[in-house]
Design an enzyme around this catalytic site. Structure first.
Site, PDB file in Angstrom:
ATOM      1  N   ASN A  84      67.898 -26.898   2.020  1.00  0.00           N
ATOM      2  CA  ASN A  84      68.681 -28.140   2.074  1.00  0.00           C
ATOM      3  C   ASN A  84      70.112 -27.873   1.614  1.00  0.00           C
ATOM      4  O   ASN A  84      70.447 -26.760   1.233  1.00  0.00           O
ATOM      5  CB  ASN A  84      68.003 -29.241   1.248  1.00  0.00           C
ATOM      6  CG  ASN A  84      67.941 -28.888  -0.215  1.00  0.00           C
ATOM      7  OD1 ASN A  84      68.958 -28.778  -0.882  1.00  0.00           O
ATOM      8  ND2 ASN A  84      66.721 -28.682  -0.725  1.00  0.00           N
ATOM      9  N   ASP A 104      60.295 -30.856  -0.579  1.00  0.00           N
ATOM     10  CA  ASP A 104      59.052 -31.630  -0.741  1.00  0.00           C
ATOM     11  C   ASP A 104      57.883 -30.960  -0.038  1.00  0.00           C
ATOM     12  O   ASP A 104      56.736 -31.186  -0.382  1.00  0.00           O
ATOM     13  CB  ASP A 104      59.240 -33.039  -0.178  1.00  0.00           C
ATOM     14  CG  ASP A 104      60.187 -33.841  -1.052  1.00  0.00           C
ATOM     15  OD1 ASP A 104      60.160 -33.646  -2.277  1.00  0.00           O
ATOM     16  OD2 ASP A 104      60.965 -34.647  -0.505  1.00  0.00           O
ATOM     17  N   LYS A 109      58.538 -11.349  11.662  1.00  0.00           N
ATOM     18  CA  LYS A 109      59.448 -12.354  12.225  1.00  0.00           C
ATOM     19  C   LYS A 109      58.794 -12.998  13.457  1.00  0.00           C
ATOM     20  O   LYS A 109      58.278 -12.284  14.330  1.00  0.00           O
ATOM     21  CB  LYS A 109      60.760 -11.668  12.624  1.00  0.00           C
ATOM     22  CG  LYS A 109      61.783 -12.639  13.135  1.00  0.00           C
ATOM     23  CD  LYS A 109      63.030 -11.924  13.619  1.00  0.00           C
ATOM     24  CE  LYS A 109      63.857 -12.880  14.442  1.00  0.00           C
ATOM     25  NZ  LYS A 109      64.817 -12.214  15.296  1.00  0.00           N
ATOM     26  N   ASP A 142      55.194 -31.161  -7.724  1.00  0.00           N
ATOM     27  CA  ASP A 142      56.342 -31.915  -8.220  1.00  0.00           C
ATOM     28  C   ASP A 142      56.686 -31.429  -9.628  1.00  0.00           C
ATOM     29  O   ASP A 142      55.942 -31.668 -10.586  1.00  0.00           O
ATOM     30  CB  ASP A 142      56.014 -33.414  -8.219  1.00  0.00           C
ATOM     31  CG  ASP A 142      57.262 -34.243  -8.411  1.00  0.00           C
ATOM     32  OD1 ASP A 142      58.052 -33.917  -9.328  1.00  0.00           O
ATOM     33  OD2 ASP A 142      57.454 -35.201  -7.654  1.00  0.00           O
ATOM     34  N   ILE A 143      57.809 -30.738  -9.730  1.00  0.00           N
ATOM     35  CA  ILE A 143      58.182 -30.126 -11.019  1.00  0.00           C
ATOM     36  C   ILE A 143      58.491 -31.209 -12.045  1.00  0.00           C
ATOM     37  O   ILE A 143      58.031 -31.143 -13.198  1.00  0.00           O
ATOM     38  CB  ILE A 143      59.397 -29.191 -10.824  1.00  0.00           C
ATOM     39  CG1 ILE A 143      59.048 -28.112  -9.807  1.00  0.00           C
ATOM     40  CG2 ILE A 143      59.837 -28.579 -12.151  1.00  0.00           C
ATOM     41  CD1 ILE A 143      60.230 -27.339  -9.267  1.00  0.00           C
ATOM     42  N   PHE A 189      66.573 -36.704 -11.201  1.00  0.00           N
ATOM     43  CA  PHE A 189      67.609 -37.223 -10.319  1.00  0.00           C
ATOM     44  C   PHE A 189      66.919 -37.924  -9.165  1.00  0.00           C
ATOM     45  O   PHE A 189      65.773 -37.596  -8.817  1.00  0.00           O
ATOM     46  CB  PHE A 189      68.488 -36.078  -9.783  1.00  0.00           C
ATOM     47  CG  PHE A 189      69.676 -35.811 -10.668  1.00  0.00           C
ATOM     48  CD1 PHE A 189      69.505 -35.246 -11.923  1.00  0.00           C
ATOM     49  CD2 PHE A 189      70.957 -36.130 -10.243  1.00  0.00           C
ATOM     50  CE1 PHE A 189      70.588 -35.010 -12.747  1.00  0.00           C
ATOM     51  CE2 PHE A 189      72.057 -35.902 -11.058  1.00  0.00           C
ATOM     52  CZ  PHE A 189      71.876 -35.339 -12.313  1.00  0.00           C
ATOM     53  N   LYS A 233      60.949 -44.451  -8.635  1.00  0.00           N
ATOM     54  CA  LYS A 233      60.776 -43.020  -8.905  1.00  0.00           C
ATOM     55  C   LYS A 233      60.551 -42.760 -10.397  1.00  0.00           C
ATOM     56  O   LYS A 233      59.756 -41.912 -10.782  1.00  0.00           O
ATOM     57  CB  LYS A 233      62.023 -42.268  -8.428  1.00  0.00           C
ATOM     58  CG  LYS A 233      61.737 -40.929  -7.834  1.00  0.00           C
ATOM     59  CD  LYS A 233      62.900 -40.410  -7.023  1.00  0.00           C
ATOM     60  CE  LYS A 233      62.663 -40.556  -5.534  1.00  0.00           C
ATOM     61  NZ  LYS A 233      63.709 -40.006  -4.718  1.00  0.00           N
ATOM     62  N   LYS A 285      57.239 -40.751 -11.396  1.00  0.00           N
ATOM     63  CA  LYS A 285      57.321 -39.394 -11.943  1.00  0.00           C
ATOM     64  C   LYS A 285      56.940 -39.348 -13.424  1.00  0.00           C
ATOM     65  O   LYS A 285      56.647 -38.284 -13.951  1.00  0.00           O
ATOM     66  CB  LYS A 285      58.736 -38.844 -11.798  1.00  0.00           C
ATOM     67  CG  LYS A 285      59.286 -38.921 -10.381  1.00  0.00           C
ATOM     68  CD  LYS A 285      59.115 -37.624  -9.666  1.00  0.00           C
ATOM     69  CE  LYS A 285      59.818 -37.663  -8.313  1.00  0.00           C
ATOM     70  NZ  LYS A 285      59.734 -36.404  -7.614  1.00  0.00           N
TER      71      LYS A 285
HETATM   72  N1  CTP Z   1      61.580 -32.985  -7.806  1.00  0.00           N
HETATM   73  C1  CTP Z   1      60.831 -31.977  -8.366  1.00  0.00           C
HETATM   74  N2  CTP Z   1      59.883 -31.344  -7.628  1.00  0.00           N
HETATM   75  C2  CTP Z   1      59.681 -31.686  -6.331  1.00  0.00           C
HETATM   76  C3  CTP Z   1      60.456 -32.711  -5.749  1.00  0.00           C
HETATM   77  C4  CTP Z   1      61.399 -33.339  -6.512  1.00  0.00           C
HETATM   78  O1  CTP Z   1      61.020 -31.672  -9.555  1.00  0.00           O
HETATM   79  N3  CTP Z   1      58.772 -31.047  -5.648  1.00  0.00           N
HETATM   80  C5  CTP Z   1      62.540 -33.679  -8.673  1.00  0.00           C
HETATM   81  C6  CTP Z   1      63.995 -33.477  -8.330  1.00  0.00           C
HETATM   82  O2  CTP Z   1      64.536 -32.368  -9.032  1.00  0.00           O
HETATM   83  C7  CTP Z   1      64.611 -34.776  -8.796  1.00  0.00           C
HETATM   84  C8  CTP Z   1      63.501 -35.798  -8.584  1.00  0.00           C
HETATM   85  O3  CTP Z   1      62.301 -35.045  -8.494  1.00  0.00           O
HETATM   86  O4  CTP Z   1      64.875 -34.770 -10.168  1.00  0.00           O
HETATM   87  C9  CTP Z   1      63.625 -36.646  -7.373  1.00  0.00           C
HETATM   88  O5  CTP Z   1      63.866 -35.879  -6.240  1.00  0.00           O
HETATM   89  P1  CTP Z   1      64.049 -36.590  -4.840  1.00  0.00           P
HETATM   90  O6  CTP Z   1      64.211 -35.551  -3.779  1.00  0.00           O
HETATM   91  O7  CTP Z   1      65.089 -37.673  -4.938  1.00  0.00           O
HETATM   92  O8  CTP Z   1      62.688 -37.360  -4.714  1.00  0.00           O
HETATM   93  P2  CTP Z   1      61.303 -36.929  -4.162  1.00  0.00           P
HETATM   94  O9  CTP Z   1      60.374 -36.678  -5.286  1.00  0.00           O
HETATM   95  O10 CTP Z   1      61.474 -35.841  -3.187  1.00  0.00           O
HETATM   96  O11 CTP Z   1      60.834 -38.277  -3.478  1.00  0.00           O
HETATM   97  P3  CTP Z   1      61.230 -38.879  -2.038  1.00  0.00           P
HETATM   98  O12 CTP Z   1      61.302 -37.732  -1.102  1.00  0.00           O
HETATM   99  O13 CTP Z   1      60.142 -39.833  -1.768  1.00  0.00           O
HETATM  100  O14 CTP Z   1      62.541 -39.589  -2.236  1.00  0.00           O
END
Ligand code: CTP
Length: 409
Positions: A219, A287, A297, A315-316, A334, A348, A352
């Site tokens: 990303n 995600d 490859k 999800d960390i 964030f 969120k 979380k």
């Molecule tokens: N985050 C994380 N581990 C993941 C996904 C997200 O730790 N696998 C953390 C990001 O570092 C951030 C927060 O979760 O602090 C939110 O990330 P965001 O991308 O906004 O949300 P998602 O959890 O991906 O939810 P969604 O895609 O539904 O918005």
């Protein structure tokens, strides 16, 4: 406000400053800076450049610092007594005053052809510059571009101010007065005690999820905001570890860096870094990750494009937020949203299980991903605070101060 006492305020007592004096008529003012700084309990080691020596003598500097003055990179005695690496390692803060246009250019471009530039390149401590030069040199696009580079890397600045110059011209370029430089030093070094003894974990940047040996899903996150937060927490004295995905951001000075690629590696590195008093998850973690990584490859072979099967990543933020002994006292996440910012961020926060969410709009023309500025709202259990648009550095400082308030109360 910190009180200044003659025997050194509690904050400033013992702060070790490496003072780099480069060439400029303003160099005479640093003698006053040293004198007043010592009254406040700072100790100074100095590097005098060849240009600096034209304006102040090593003898006058060492009389005031009561320390040897260093000036030679290739001096056997200087290196034997105090190598250029140790000069910055043993300081709490590096102050460049006056900072000439030439030295700023060297710093911006990583040159290391004398003791001052070499010590600055090897520095792992906060750096404060007090530029001083003719106003046309100051406003020249080259100097301003160098300055922008240094600012983006977290170098702090005080001045210059506007006024009459030694060359009989008038404009911006005068070095800040010793009192103003001391106030900036006080702010940087004083602040550095607030989170002393606390450990901070910060995640930053994107993650890359491997598809095959040459391709990945990633990303647009630049890592600017996360790196700035790590830098700001470290500046407040926290023992800081930054777990970062691939970015082009320079390593924040004084921060332990753990480089990872995938979400799974990031989670493992975060767990390894615990215990921590605060965790700030600023990384844009993927995600989803490919269910299978091809060992070779993937080839086109004229057929249909291969389907990509994805599975969800761990999800960390949610993992770090889980109640238990290993949970940091404060967990900050964030929320990168393209719409319904506050509603999504509030949801969120609950989902979380973290304590705060820093919510920011991304995508479209927000310029957040990769840009230097950000506009955020802080969402906590007690409500929503909207912060004014500011540079990512400023937002990082504000957030670090809020974290310090919470962890020290
Ligand atoms: N985050 C994380 N581990 C993941 C996904 C997200 O730790 N696998 C953390 C990001 O570092 C951030 C927060 O979760 O602090 C939110 O990330 P965001 O991308 O906004 O949300 P998602 O959890 O991906 O939810 P969604 O895609 O539904 O918005």
């Amino acid at each position: 406000m910190t009180e200044h006492r003659l025997d050194g305020s509690p904050r400033s007592r013992g702060t070790k400053i490496l003072l780099v004096i480069s060439g400029g008529i303003a160099a005479y003012k640093v003698l006053e800076l040293i004198r007043r700084g010592r009254e406040r309990g700072y100790s100074f080691r100095t590097i005098l450049t060849r240009g600096g020596e034209q304006f102040v003598t090593p003898l006058s500097v060492s009389s005031l610092t009561e320390e040897k003055v260093y000036s030679e990179l290739w001096s056997l005695t200087d290196e034997a007594e105090m190598g250029h690496i140790r000069l910055s390692r043993e300081a709490d803060l590096i102050v460049v005053a006056p900072a000439s246009a030439d030295l700023l250019a060297k710093m911006a471009h990583g040159l290391a052809d004398d003791l001052a530039s070499t010590a600055l390149l090897a520095a792992d401590k906060p750096i404060l510059i007090a530029p001083a030069m003719n106003h046309r040199m100051w406003s020249n696009a080259a100097t301003q571009a160098n300055l922008a580079l240094l600012t983006a890397r977290g170098v702090h600045r005080v001045g210059p101010t506007e006024g009459a110059m030694a060359c009989n011209e008038f404009g911006v370029g005068r070095m800040a007065e010793p009192e103003a430089i001391l106030a900036a030093i006080e702010q940087l070094s004083g602040a550095s005690h607030v989170l002393a003894g606390k450990r901070a974990l910060v995640t930053s940047g994107p993650t890359y999820e491997k598809l095959d040996p040459v391709r990945f899903l990633g990303n647009r996150s630049s890592g600017k905001q996360g790196h700035a937060i790590a830098r700001a927490l470290s500046l407040l004295g926290a023992d800081t570890v930054l777990v970062t995905g691939p970015t082009h951001e320079p390593d924040p000075p004084g921060v332990e860096i753990v480089r990872v690629e995938s979400a799974a590696e990031m989670l493992a590195a975060c767990q390894e870094a615990l215990p921590a008093d605060v965790a700030v998850c600023a990384a844009a973690v993927a995600d989803w990750t490919p269910a299978q990584v091809a060992t070779e490859k993937r080839k086109k072979n004229g057929g249909a494009p291969p389907p990509i099967q994805l599975v969800e990543t761990a999800d960390i933020l949610a993992t770090l937020s889980k109640p238990g002994n290993a949970r940091p006292r404060l967990v900050v996440g964030f929320a990168a949203e393209t719409e319904n910012l506050i509603a999504n961020a509030t949801a969120k926060l609950a989902r979380k299980g973290c304590d705060w969410i820093v919510a920011n709009l991304v995508g479209g023309d927000t310029g957040t991903f990769g840009g230097t500025e950000n506009e955020v709202a802080l969402v906590t259990a007690t409500g929503v605070e909207t912060w004014p648009r500011a540079t990512k550095e400023t937002i990082a400082t504000q957030l670090a101060n809020r974290i310090a308030d919470t962890l020290t109360n």
